[in-house]
Write a protein that holds these residues in place. Structure first.
Motif, PDB file in Angstrom:
ATOM      1  N   GLN A 201       0.807  -1.222   0.000  1.00 56.22           N
ATOM      2  CA  GLN A 201       0.000   0.000   0.000  1.00 56.22           C
ATOM      3  C   GLN A 201       0.840   1.271   0.000  1.00 56.22           C
ATOM      4  O   GLN A 201       0.452   2.274  -0.602  1.00 56.22           O
ATOM      5  CB  GLN A 201      -0.916   0.011   1.237  1.00 56.22           C
ATOM      6  N   ASN A 202       1.993   1.216   0.681  1.00 56.34           N
ATOM      7  CA  ASN A 202       2.715   2.456   0.953  1.00 56.34           C
ATOM      8  C   ASN A 202       4.093   2.580   0.333  1.00 56.34           C
ATOM      9  O   ASN A 202       4.664   3.663   0.320  1.00 56.34           O
ATOM     10  CB  ASN A 202       2.862   2.646   2.477  1.00 56.34           C
ATOM     11  N   MET A 203       4.640   1.480  -0.180  1.00 59.95           N
ATOM     12  CA  MET A 203       6.010   1.555  -0.689  1.00 59.95           C
ATOM     13  C   MET A 203       6.050   1.574  -2.214  1.00 59.95           C
ATOM     14  O   MET A 203       6.881   0.919  -2.851  1.00 59.95           O
ATOM     15  CB  MET A 203       6.826   0.393  -0.140  1.00 59.95           C
TER      16      MET A 203
ATOM     17  N   ARG B 199      14.912  -1.825   1.367  1.00 59.39           N
ATOM     18  CA  ARG B 199      13.811  -1.606   0.432  1.00 59.39           C
ATOM     19  C   ARG B 199      13.882  -2.571  -0.744  1.00 59.39           C
ATOM     20  O   ARG B 199      12.880  -3.198  -1.109  1.00 59.39           O
ATOM     21  CB  ARG B 199      13.851  -0.158  -0.074  1.00 59.39           C
ATOM     22  N   ASN B 200      15.051  -2.729  -1.328  1.00 58.44           N
ATOM     23  CA  ASN B 200      15.169  -3.576  -2.507  1.00 58.44           C
ATOM     24  C   ASN B 200      15.055  -5.064  -2.183  1.00 58.44           C
ATOM     25  O   ASN B 200      14.586  -5.849  -3.002  1.00 58.44           O
ATOM     26  CB  ASN B 200      16.478  -3.276  -3.225  1.00 58.44           C
ATOM     27  N   MET B 201      15.477  -5.463  -0.984  1.00 60.24           N
ATOM     28  CA  MET B 201      15.260  -6.846  -0.575  1.00 60.24           C
ATOM     29  C   MET B 201      13.765  -7.134  -0.470  1.00 60.24           C
ATOM     30  O   MET B 201      13.269  -8.158  -0.939  1.00 60.24           O
ATOM     31  CB  MET B 201      15.935  -7.129   0.766  1.00 60.24           C
ATOM     32  N   MET B 202      13.038  -6.211   0.151  1.00 57.54           N
ATOM     33  CA  MET B 202      11.585  -6.392   0.287  1.00 57.54           C
ATOM     34  C   MET B 202      10.919  -6.420  -1.087  1.00 57.54           C
ATOM     35  O   MET B 202      10.052  -7.268  -1.355  1.00 57.54           O
ATOM     36  CB  MET B 202      11.002  -5.263   1.136  1.00 57.54           C
ATOM     37  N   HIS B 203      11.309  -5.505  -1.962  1.00 58.05           N
ATOM     38  CA  HIS B 203      10.756  -5.506  -3.315  1.00 58.05           C
ATOM     39  C   HIS B 203      11.009  -6.850  -3.996  1.00 58.05           C
ATOM     40  O   HIS B 203      10.105  -7.428  -4.627  1.00 58.05           O
ATOM     41  CB  HIS B 203      11.412  -4.397  -4.158  1.00 58.05           C
ATOM     42  N   ALA B 204      12.249  -7.339  -3.893  1.00 50.55           N
ATOM     43  CA  ALA B 204      12.630  -8.566  -4.596  1.00 50.55           C
ATOM     44  C   ALA B 204      11.842  -9.769  -4.097  1.00 50.55           C
ATOM     45  O   ALA B 204      11.290 -10.547  -4.889  1.00 50.55           O
ATOM     46  CB  ALA B 204      14.133  -8.809  -4.426  1.00 50.55           C
ATOM     47  N   VAL B 205      11.774  -9.940  -2.772  1.00 53.19           N
ATOM     48  CA  VAL B 205      11.107 -11.127  -2.229  1.00 53.19           C
ATOM     49  C   VAL B 205       9.603 -11.069  -2.464  1.00 53.19           C
ATOM     50  O   VAL B 205       8.978 -12.052  -2.900  1.00 53.19           O
ATOM     51  CB  VAL B 205      11.420 -11.286  -0.730  1.00 53.19           C
ATOM     52  N   LEU B 206       8.996  -9.923  -2.209  1.00 47.80           N
ATOM     53  CA  LEU B 206       7.548  -9.811  -2.403  1.00 47.80           C
ATOM     54  C   LEU B 206       7.167  -9.959  -3.874  1.00 47.80           C
ATOM     55  O   LEU B 206       6.139 -10.570  -4.198  1.00 47.80           O
ATOM     56  CB  LEU B 206       7.047  -8.475  -1.844  1.00 47.80           C
ATOM     57  N   SER B 207       7.980  -9.434  -4.759  1.00 42.54           N
ATOM     58  CA  SER B 207       7.699  -9.589  -6.194  1.00 42.54           C
ATOM     59  C   SER B 207       7.767 -11.066  -6.582  1.00 42.54           C
ATOM     60  O   SER B 207       6.916 -11.573  -7.327  1.00 42.54           O
ATOM     61  CB  SER B 207       8.694  -8.773  -7.025  1.00 42.54           C
TER      62      SER B 207
ATOM     63  N   LEU C  30       7.311 -13.668  -4.627  1.00 42.75           N
ATOM     64  CA  LEU C  30       6.208 -14.405  -4.006  1.00 42.75           C
ATOM     65  C   LEU C  30       4.871 -14.115  -4.680  1.00 42.75           C
ATOM     66  O   LEU C  30       4.039 -15.009  -4.862  1.00 42.75           O
ATOM     67  CB  LEU C  30       6.111 -14.060  -2.518  1.00 42.75           C
ATOM     68  N   LYS C  31       4.653 -12.852  -5.048  1.00 38.15           N
ATOM     69  CA  LYS C  31       3.360 -12.449  -5.625  1.00 38.15           C
ATOM     70  C   LYS C  31       3.262 -12.751  -7.116  1.00 38.15           C
ATOM     71  O   LYS C  31       2.159 -12.848  -7.663  1.00 38.15           O
ATOM     72  CB  LYS C  31       3.132 -10.952  -5.385  1.00 38.15           C
ATOM     73  N   GLY C  32       4.404 -12.833  -7.817  1.00 34.06           N
ATOM     74  CA  GLY C  32       4.356 -13.085  -9.251  1.00 34.06           C
ATOM     75  C   GLY C  32       4.166 -11.830 -10.075  1.00 34.06           C
ATOM     76  O   GLY C  32       3.880 -11.900 -11.273  1.00 34.06           O
ATOM     77  N   HIS C  33       4.314 -10.679  -9.443  1.00 32.98           N
ATOM     78  CA  HIS C  33       4.232  -9.399 -10.159  1.00 32.98           C
ATOM     79  C   HIS C  33       5.048  -8.383  -9.379  1.00 32.98           C
ATOM     80  O   HIS C  33       5.425  -8.615  -8.228  1.00 32.98           O
ATOM     81  CB  HIS C  33       2.775  -8.927 -10.310  1.00 32.98           C
ATOM     82  N   ALA C  34       5.330  -7.258  -9.994  1.00 33.41           N
ATOM     83  CA  ALA C  34       6.183  -6.255  -9.364  1.00 33.41           C
ATOM     84  C   ALA C  34       5.522  -5.669  -8.129  1.00 33.41           C
ATOM     85  O   ALA C  34       4.356  -5.259  -8.167  1.00 33.41           O
ATOM     86  CB  ALA C  34       6.506  -5.141 -10.356  1.00 33.41           C
ATOM     87  N   VAL C  35       6.257  -5.662  -7.027  1.00 34.86           N
ATOM     88  CA  VAL C  35       5.818  -5.008  -5.797  1.00 34.86           C
ATOM     89  C   VAL C  35       6.862  -3.949  -5.469  1.00 34.86           C
ATOM     90  O   VAL C  35       8.030  -4.263  -5.265  1.00 34.86           O
ATOM     91  CB  VAL C  35       5.696  -6.014  -4.633  1.00 34.86           C
ATOM     92  N   GLY C  36       6.456  -2.692  -5.430  1.00 41.53           N
ATOM     93  CA  GLY C  36       7.379  -1.595  -5.153  1.00 41.53           C
ATOM     94  C   GLY C  36       7.975  -0.998  -6.410  1.00 41.53           C
ATOM     95  O   GLY C  36       8.028   0.219  -6.552  1.00 41.53           O
ATOM     96  N   TRP C  37       8.429  -1.837  -7.321  1.00 37.63           N
ATOM     97  CA  TRP C  37       8.965  -1.346  -8.587  1.00 37.63           C
ATOM     98  C   TRP C  37       7.837  -1.100  -9.581  1.00 37.63           C
ATOM     99  O   TRP C  37       6.818  -1.796  -9.579  1.00 37.63           O
ATOM    100  CB  TRP C  37       9.936  -2.369  -9.182  1.00 37.63           C
ATOM    101  N   GLN C  38       8.071  -0.149 -10.482  1.00 34.65           N
ATOM    102  CA  GLN C  38       7.065   0.192 -11.495  1.00 34.65           C
ATOM    103  C   GLN C  38       7.334  -0.593 -12.786  1.00 34.65           C
ATOM    104  O   GLN C  38       7.659  -0.025 -13.827  1.00 34.65           O
ATOM    105  CB  GLN C  38       7.080   1.705 -11.752  1.00 34.65           C
ATOM    106  N   PHE C  39       7.214  -1.908 -12.693  1.00 41.34           N
ATOM    107  CA  PHE C  39       7.403  -2.761 -13.856  1.00 41.34           C
ATOM    108  C   PHE C  39       6.098  -3.472 -14.191  1.00 41.34           C
ATOM    109  O   PHE C  39       5.230  -3.657 -13.329  1.00 41.34           O
ATOM    110  CB  PHE C  39       8.501  -3.810 -13.597  1.00 41.34           C
TER     111      PHE C  39
END
Length: 479
Positions: A317-319, A358-366, A368-377
């Motif tokens: 929601q926030n990152m 921040r980038n570790m969280m982006h990488a792992v969540l992306s 796990l979710k199968g789509h970009a989380v945090g990054w605008q991809f």
């Protein structure tokens, strides 16, 4: 904390309190080899945990395997509590050679000789033995001839060792010793009986005449916390039920852990239960009806998972590029940070400013979710290239997150040019050569392991299996 008739009752989850000025200031942990400040050691444990631990300490001492020794004189020590339930370490023996003086004029044995044995034949003690015997004789599961009071029980291992349980009996479950707890039952007595009957492969059941969770003596706490937060009472009502049902019944008082507003609290419950429903553990010599230990573990896992879910929701929601760093979200994150600290997990105050975290969280969540989380991809494969090019220390975490999330096929389907496949083969070859850029760093390993336990465990195992050393750096993972 309750105070009645000079007795202090401590909540099980409250942190234990040391005496103000302990004689023994430091002890040596014989397992870790560390010198420990005694006050800090005590204050680090919750009351219920420390009471259970002190039972184990005393048993280890009797087995000639002390867990702690005095840092000055190297004499084995153990935990005791004063009348206010403040804890301190005491020497096993004291000959005056150590400046720390932990004993009064009377020893435990002398006090016991004056008080304990004299009360064993009190009318109250006689009565509870009679109630236990009546309950046993009402139950055909127990051999009538084997139900006896105060009969000598000789050790099958040591001809010189013996005990005289208040009541003993035999059933298809094995041999039983029933001991009535007295207000002066020293921990040394409790431990000695536990060890003796365990060596005899017999079940030891401690029985109280009454119990109140709001008024507990130290002697009761020793039994309560060493029996998985269960205590048993035999009274007129339980005897009546035993005789009516022809099954031995006891009144069980036990703690139940509850999840409440992000913390675990306790609720005391009471239930009259048949002895056959009581779990008897010979190896740990404990008996209980409600498995507090297991249920508390489940409650902790629920709280942990709720916290993980909250972190993931906050991140989604926030990152994002538009929202990260918004001051209105900071209070929520700082509250999360405080709850993570309880689990020894450190995270930055401002996650948007800490590129590694921040980038570790982006990488792992992306992953796990199968789509970009945090990054605008738009695609997962774009995230993969971003990590490989700019954050290779997170590559292992991302790869295992893809596996855990079940998105391997998705990633392959998005690799239309084959660029990712070629890059992956190069990276695998570099990993085999232990390329330093792929070595995870120590900074955020606790966060990775706590927030994403399955991913963290796989990365940690990979690192160990392949001989990759972890180096400190200003980045995210110790993986």
């Amino acid at each position: 904390m309750a105070l009645t008739d000079r007795n202090v009752t401590i909540d099980a989850r409250a942190y234990a309190t040391p005496v103000h000025t302990p004689e023994i200031v430091e002890v040596i942990d014989l397992v870790s080899g560390e010198v420990q400040q005694t006050k800090a050691f005590i204050e680090a444990h919750r009351y219920g945990e420390l009471v259970e631990a002190r039972v184990g300490m005393r048993e280890a001492l009797k087995n000639e395997r002390p867990r702690h020794i005095c840092a000055i004189c190297a004499t084995p020590v153990y935990l005791v509590a004063n009348m206010h339930k403040r804890f301190f370490f005491r020497h096993k023996t004291e000959d005056g050679s150590c400046p720390a003086k932990t004993r009064g004029e009377l020893t435990e044995e002398e006090i016991r000789a004056r008080k304990y044995h004299g009360l064993r034949e009190s009318e109250a003690h006689k009565r509870i033995k009679q109630l236990i015997e009546r309950s046993l004789r009402a139950d055909p599961a127990f051999e009538t001839e084997a139900i006896v009071q105060e009969r000598r029980w000789a050790s099958t291992r040591d001809p010189k060792a013996w005990r005289k349980p208040d009541v003993q009996a035999i059933s298809a479950e094995g041999r039983f010793a029933f001991e009535a707890q007295l207000s002066t039952t020293f921990l040394d007595v409790v431990v000695s009986r536990r060890m003796f009957y365990r060596d005899e492969s017999a079940h030891l059941i401690w029985v109280l005449a009454h119990f109140s969770e709001r008024y507990r003596r130290m002697t009761t706490d020793d039994l309560l916390f060493s029996n998985n937060s269960n205590v048993f009472v035999v009274d007129d009502e339980t005897v009546r039920i035993s005789e009516e049902t022809r099954h031995f019944h006891l009144r069980c008082h036990y703690r139940v852990p509850l999840c409440d507003a992000g913390i675990i609290t306790d609720e005391w419950r009471e239930e009259i239960v048949p002895l056959r429903a009581v779990k008897k553990e010979l190896d740990r010599q404990r008996a209980y009806y409600f498995d507090f230990e297991t249920e508390e573990g489940k409650s902790f896992e629920i709280l942990k998972q709720n916290l993980r879910d909250e972190v993931a929701a906050y991140w989604a929601q926030n990152m994002t590029r538009n929202a990260e760093g918004d001051p209105k979200h900071l209070d929520r994150w700082l509250a999360i940070k405080e709850r993570l600290a309880v689990h020894d997990v450190a995270v930055p105050d401002y996650p948007a400013r800490d590129g590694s975290f921040r980038n570790m969280m982006h990488a792992v969540l992306s992953g796990l979710k199968g789509h970009a989380v945090g990054w605008q991809f738009d695609t997962l494969v774009q995230c993969a290239h971003q990590i490989a090019e700019r954050h290779p220390e997170n590559l292992l975490a991302f790869g295992f997150a893809i596996q855990v999330g079940g998105h391997e096929a998705l990633l392959e389907s998005q690799d239309l040019t084959g660029k990712w496949k070629r890059r992956r083969e190069v990276m695998r070859a570099q990993l085999r050569q232990r390329a330093r850029k792929y070595v995870p760093s120590t900074a955020c390993m606790p966060a990775l392991l706590f927030l994403f336990p399955e991913v963290g465990a796989r990365v940690s195992a990979f690192v160990q299996r392949n001989g990759l050393s972890v180096e400190p750096a200003n980045d995210i993972a110790d993986i």
